[in-house]
Structure formats: C-alpha cells, structure tokens
Design a protein around this motif. Structure first.
Motif, PDB file in Angstrom:
ATOM      1  N   ALA A   1       2.954  53.604  77.297  1.00 32.48           N
ATOM      2  CA  ALA A   1       2.054  52.388  77.026  1.00 32.48           C
ATOM      3  C   ALA A   1       2.607  51.442  76.380  1.00 32.48           C
ATOM      4  O   ALA A   1       3.102  50.356  77.748  1.00 32.48           O
ATOM      5  N   GLU A   2       2.543  50.756  75.717  1.00 35.98           N
ATOM      6  CA  GLU A   2       2.951  50.029  74.129  1.00 35.98           C
ATOM      7  C   GLU A   2       4.581  50.111  74.618  1.00 35.98           C
ATOM      8  O   GLU A   2       5.574  49.108  74.958  1.00 35.98           O
ATOM      9  N   SER A   3       5.056  50.919  74.684  1.00 39.94           N
ATOM     10  CA  SER A   3       6.820  51.479  75.185  1.00 39.94           C
ATOM     11  C   SER A   3       7.024  50.698  76.377  1.00 39.94           C
ATOM     12  O   SER A   3       8.176  50.491  75.957  1.00 39.94           O
ATOM     13  N   ILE A   4       6.587  51.182  77.205  1.00 45.39           N
ATOM     14  CA  ILE A   4       7.316  50.600  78.756  1.00 45.39           C
ATOM     15  C   ILE A   4       6.261  48.872  79.185  1.00 45.39           C
ATOM     16  O   ILE A   4       5.988  49.033  80.713  1.00 45.39           O
ATOM     17  N   GLY A   5       5.257  49.112  78.554  1.00 41.95           N
ATOM     18  CA  GLY A   5       4.645  47.843  78.860  1.00 41.95           C
ATOM     19  C   GLY A   5       3.951  48.203  80.310  1.00 41.95           C
ATOM     20  O   GLY A   5       4.198  47.208  80.594  1.00 41.95           O
ATOM     21  N   ALA A   6       3.300  48.856  80.361  1.00 44.84           N
ATOM     22  CA  ALA A   6       2.342  49.502  81.393  1.00 44.84           C
ATOM     23  C   ALA A   6       0.626  49.607  81.153  1.00 44.84           C
ATOM     24  O   ALA A   6       0.544  49.652  79.993  1.00 44.84           O
ATOM     25  N   PRO A   7      -0.336  49.212  81.353  1.00 46.06           N
ATOM     26  CA  PRO A   7      -1.330  49.545  81.778  1.00 46.06           C
ATOM     27  C   PRO A   7      -1.563  51.305  80.582  1.00 46.06           C
ATOM     28  O   PRO A   7      -1.093  52.390  81.569  1.00 46.06           O
ATOM     29  N   LEU A   8      -2.846  50.871  80.239  1.00 49.21           N
ATOM     30  CA  LEU A   8      -3.112  52.891  79.490  1.00 49.21           C
ATOM     31  C   LEU A   8      -3.270  53.468  80.869  1.00 49.21           C
ATOM     32  O   LEU A   8      -3.105  54.526  80.927  1.00 49.21           O
ATOM     33  N   GLY A   9      -4.026  53.142  81.136  1.00 50.17           N
ATOM     34  CA  GLY A   9      -5.035  53.927  82.734  1.00 50.17           C
ATOM     35  C   GLY A   9      -3.998  53.639  83.274  1.00 50.17           C
ATOM     36  O   GLY A   9      -3.817  55.310  83.712  1.00 50.17           O
ATOM     37  N   THR A  10      -3.074  52.981  83.529  1.00 52.87           N
ATOM     38  CA  THR A  10      -2.034  53.516  84.435  1.00 52.87           C
ATOM     39  C   THR A  10      -1.222  55.051  84.071  1.00 52.87           C
ATOM     40  O   THR A  10      -0.653  55.542  84.787  1.00 52.87           O
ATOM     41  N   VAL A  11      -0.641  54.186  82.664  1.00 56.08           N
ATOM     42  CA  VAL A  11       0.315  55.898  81.613  1.00 56.08           C
ATOM     43  C   VAL A  11      -0.475  56.773  82.136  1.00 56.08           C
ATOM     44  O   VAL A  11      -0.071  57.951  82.191  1.00 56.08           O
ATOM     45  N   LYS A  12      -1.688  56.895  81.777  1.00 62.63           N
ATOM     46  CA  LYS A  12      -2.261  58.110  82.017  1.00 62.63           C
ATOM     47  C   LYS A  12      -2.549  58.893  83.021  1.00 62.63           C
ATOM     48  O   LYS A  12      -1.996  60.708  83.734  1.00 62.63           O
ATOM     49  N   ALA A  13      -2.881  58.189  84.294  1.00 62.63           N
ATOM     50  CA  ALA A  13      -2.414  58.555  85.705  1.00 62.63           C
ATOM     51  C   ALA A  13      -0.914  59.178  85.827  1.00 62.63           C
ATOM     52  O   ALA A  13      -0.872  60.132  86.461  1.00 62.63           O
ATOM     53  N   TRP A  14      -0.074  58.809  85.612  1.00 62.80           N
ATOM     54  CA  TRP A  14       0.965  59.328  85.435  1.00 62.80           C
ATOM     55  C   TRP A  14       1.119  60.431  85.459  1.00 62.80           C
ATOM     56  O   TRP A  14       2.259  61.206  86.038  1.00 62.80           O
TER      57      TRP A  14
END
Length: 194
Positions: free
Chosen positions: A161-174
């Motif tokens: 999430a930090e690396s790509i600048g996306a919300p943590l929940g979004t990254v978990k879903a991806w």
C-alpha cells in the motif's frame, strides 16, 4: 536529498518522453537503487541484474511516452518494466544454460539421468509456465502489481500500500481477488491443487 514524489517522477518521465537527458538522469538517480534491488531479487546475480537494469532504462528512454499516470504510478510503471525484463532474462538464461552444457563422451556417459530433465517432464513444466503466464495476463494491472510485490519482493500488504500509494483495504482486496482469479484460472486449465 529527499525522495522524489510521484509528481516529480511523472514530471520527469514526461520530459524523458521528449528525450530530455537531465530528466532521464533524475529518474535514474532517484530510482535505480530500488529497481536494481528488484532485478537482483528475481535474478539472484548482481551482474545480470545490472544488465537488466541498463536494458530497462533503455526501454524507459525510448518508451517514456507510453507512461500514463492514470493507469499506474511512475514507480509502478518502472517496477513493471524491470520485473518483466528480469523475468525474461531469467527464462532466457535457463534455456541458454540448458543448451550450452558441454561434455565429452566419457563425462556424458557418467552423468546419471535426471527425472526433471526428461522430455515429457520438460514439456509439462513448459506448458505449466505458459498457463500461469496466461492466467496472470487475465488479471487487472493493479492485481498483477500487488501480487508481484507480494511474491517477488516479499512485501506485506502495508508495504505494498505504501509503495504504490493505495489504501490498505484496496491492496488487500487486490491481492485476495487476484489470488482467487489466478486459482480459478489455473483450476480451469487443469492445474488445480490435488
């Protein structure tokens, strides 16, 4: 020197698309250490990782016009270039090593058979790699990127999430949805778990 922002990198890449050497140098200085680490992680050989990094930056120089900030962050775009080059190098290195082993007759007769090198096994392994590649290609760019960072870089969700600048929940879903889609695709291709 402070780490460049995504806006800095995007601005520099736009100038690289116009063949601005100073902007290219800024992109290189800001990202090369991180990108070399990615190549090394995949290839496990510093010399080859450096070659891949050089080839990747040639792609950046010639292809910066293809960067689209609405599709991916600058760092994500750069990571994907390096990752793809490194995987290609890994594949070509394996086939090159497999085809260039030189043995004289006595040595060749003394080599025990290797089950993993039998033609049928090699064919099955090649087909499996192709199926996995096809299934990965069916995933969305965000899912492929999140899975690549998790599995090739060993990052956890918060780091991704930090690396790509996306919300943590979004990254978990991806990651979760990407794994589910990958599993379904592989099962449909006859590669499901036994």
């Amino acid at each position: 020197m402070a780490a460049p922002t995504n806006d800095d990198l995007a601005r520099w890449l736009a100038r690289v698309a116009l063949h601005d050497r100073a902007a290219f140098e800024q992109v290189y200085r800001a990202t090369s250490a991180h990108l070399l680490g990615i190549a090394f992680r995949i290839l496990n050989r510093r010399e080859r990782a450096e070659e891949v990094l050089q080839e990747s930056f040639m792609n950046v120089w010639h292809g910066a016009g293809g960067f689209n900030a609405s599709v991916a962050s600058p760092m994500t775009w750069l990571i994907n270039i390096v990752r793809n080059k490194a995987i290609d190098a890994l594949r070509s290195g394996r086939s090159e090593r497999a085809s260039t082993v030189s043995l004289d007759d006595d040595d060749a007769m003394a080599v025990p058979g290797d089950e993993s090198q039998q033609p049928q096994r090699l064919l099955e392994d090649s087909l499996a790699r192709l199926r996995i590649g096809d299934c990965m290609a069916e995933l969305g760019a965000a899912q492929r990127q999140a899975l690549a960072l998790a599995y090739y870089r060993g990052m956890v969700h918060t780091e991704i999430a930090e690396s790509i600048g996306a919300p943590l929940g979004t990254v978990k879903a991806w990651v979760r949805r990407g794994l589910d889609k990958l599993k379904g695709c592989l099962e449909a291709a006859g590669m499901g778990s036994a």
